[in-house]
Scaffold this motif. Structure first.
Motif, PDB file in Angstrom:
ATOM      1  N   THR A 102       0.833  -1.204   0.000  1.00 25.31           N
ATOM      2  CA  THR A 102       0.000   0.000   0.000  1.00 25.31           C
ATOM      3  C   THR A 102       0.870   1.258   0.000  1.00 25.31           C
ATOM      4  O   THR A 102       0.587   2.220  -0.735  1.00 25.31           O
ATOM      5  N   LEU A 104       3.882   1.507  -1.187  1.00 27.39           N
ATOM      6  CA  LEU A 104       4.516   1.608  -2.508  1.00 27.39           C
ATOM      7  C   LEU A 104       3.544   2.174  -3.538  1.00 27.39           C
ATOM      8  O   LEU A 104       3.894   3.071  -4.320  1.00 27.39           O
ATOM      9  N   ILE A 105       2.307   1.682  -3.533  1.00 30.64           N
ATOM     10  CA  ILE A 105       1.313   2.179  -4.489  1.00 30.64           C
ATOM     11  C   ILE A 105       1.016   3.648  -4.235  1.00 30.64           C
ATOM     12  O   ILE A 105       0.902   4.446  -5.179  1.00 30.64           O
ATOM     13  N   THR A 106       0.914   4.042  -2.969  1.00 30.80           N
ATOM     14  CA  THR A 106       0.682   5.458  -2.633  1.00 30.80           C
ATOM     15  C   THR A 106       1.824   6.324  -3.142  1.00 30.80           C
ATOM     16  O   THR A 106       1.594   7.395  -3.720  1.00 30.80           O
ATOM     17  N   GLN A 107       3.054   5.873  -2.966  1.00 33.12           N
ATOM     18  CA  GLN A 107       4.190   6.658  -3.453  1.00 33.12           C
ATOM     19  C   GLN A 107       4.200   6.739  -4.974  1.00 33.12           C
ATOM     20  O   GLN A 107       4.554   7.777  -5.547  1.00 33.12           O
ATOM     21  N   LEU A 108       3.818   5.659  -5.635  1.00 35.58           N
ATOM     22  CA  LEU A 108       3.760   5.699  -7.099  1.00 35.58           C
ATOM     23  C   LEU A 108       2.684   6.673  -7.580  1.00 35.58           C
ATOM     24  O   LEU A 108       2.884   7.394  -8.572  1.00 35.58           O
ATOM     25  N   ILE A 109       1.533   6.713  -6.898  1.00 36.14           N
ATOM     26  CA  ILE A 109       0.468   7.651  -7.281  1.00 36.14           C
ATOM     27  C   ILE A 109       0.928   9.091  -7.069  1.00 36.14           C
ATOM     28  O   ILE A 109       0.709   9.966  -7.926  1.00 36.14           O
ATOM     29  N   LEU A 111       4.014  10.134  -7.064  1.00 34.57           N
ATOM     30  CA  LEU A 111       5.027  10.411  -8.089  1.00 34.57           C
ATOM     31  C   LEU A 111       4.377  10.712  -9.437  1.00 34.57           C
ATOM     32  O   LEU A 111       4.784  11.655 -10.136  1.00 34.57           O
ATOM     33  N   ALA A 112       3.350   9.955  -9.808  1.00 32.45           N
ATOM     34  CA  ALA A 112       2.654  10.202 -11.083  1.00 32.45           C
ATOM     35  C   ALA A 112       1.975  11.560 -11.062  1.00 32.45           C
ATOM     36  O   ALA A 112       1.987  12.290 -12.070  1.00 32.45           O
TER      37      ALA A 112
END
Length: 150
Positions: A102, A104-109, A111-112
């Motif tokens: 979770t 990691l996905i939050t950080q990717l969002i 970053l996007a």
């Protein structure tokens, strides 16, 4: 100098003579043979000598005390406890994995969003900076409209 010092003075010596022990039995002691005399064994060696002696039985180890049987219920409880600990550990690892995924996905969002927001900002600021792109002159449009209708 010849007079003894406190350390060299001798105390009077008392002599004790032991009292003789009187025997309880006045009968004369006679040698007694054991009741069962083992048989004497003779062995002839390969070189012709004869060896005679008593046969000695090998010493037997003392019997091992029988262990009490382990209760079936105790075994089941122990295995159940081990299984429960394994399940708890697995759930803990699964929870930790889901939490990390979770994050990691939050950080990717995030970053996007930052990259997309930067791209939008570059597009907006670069369009007003130079002559490229579509510009609208409101005065000319109003004039054209007035002129067209008028």
């Amino acid at each position: 100098m010849n007079e003894p010092t406190a350390y060299h003075r001798t105390a009077p010596v008392e002599v004790h003579h032991p009292a003789p022990i009187t025997p309880v039995h006045t009968a004369p002691l006679a040698p007694v043979q054991p009741g069962n005399i083992p048989a004497v064994a003779s062995v002839v060696l390969p070189d012709g000598r004869v060896v005679t002696g008593y046969a000695i039985e090998p010493t037997k180890p003392e019997p091992v005390a029988a262990r009490p049987p382990v209760s079936r219920a105790a075994v089941n409880m122990a295995l159940g406890g081990v299984g429960f600990l394994a399940v708890c550990g697995g759930l803990f690892l699964l929870t930790a994995f889901i939490t990390a995924l979770t994050a990691l996905i939050t950080q990717l969002i995030v970053l996007a969003a930052v990259v997309f927001g930067g791209w939008v900002a570059v597009q907006v600021f670069s369009a007003s900076g130079h002559g490229g792109g579509t510009t609208v002159n409101i005065r000319k449009a109003v004039i054209k409209r007035s002129h067209f209708h008028g």
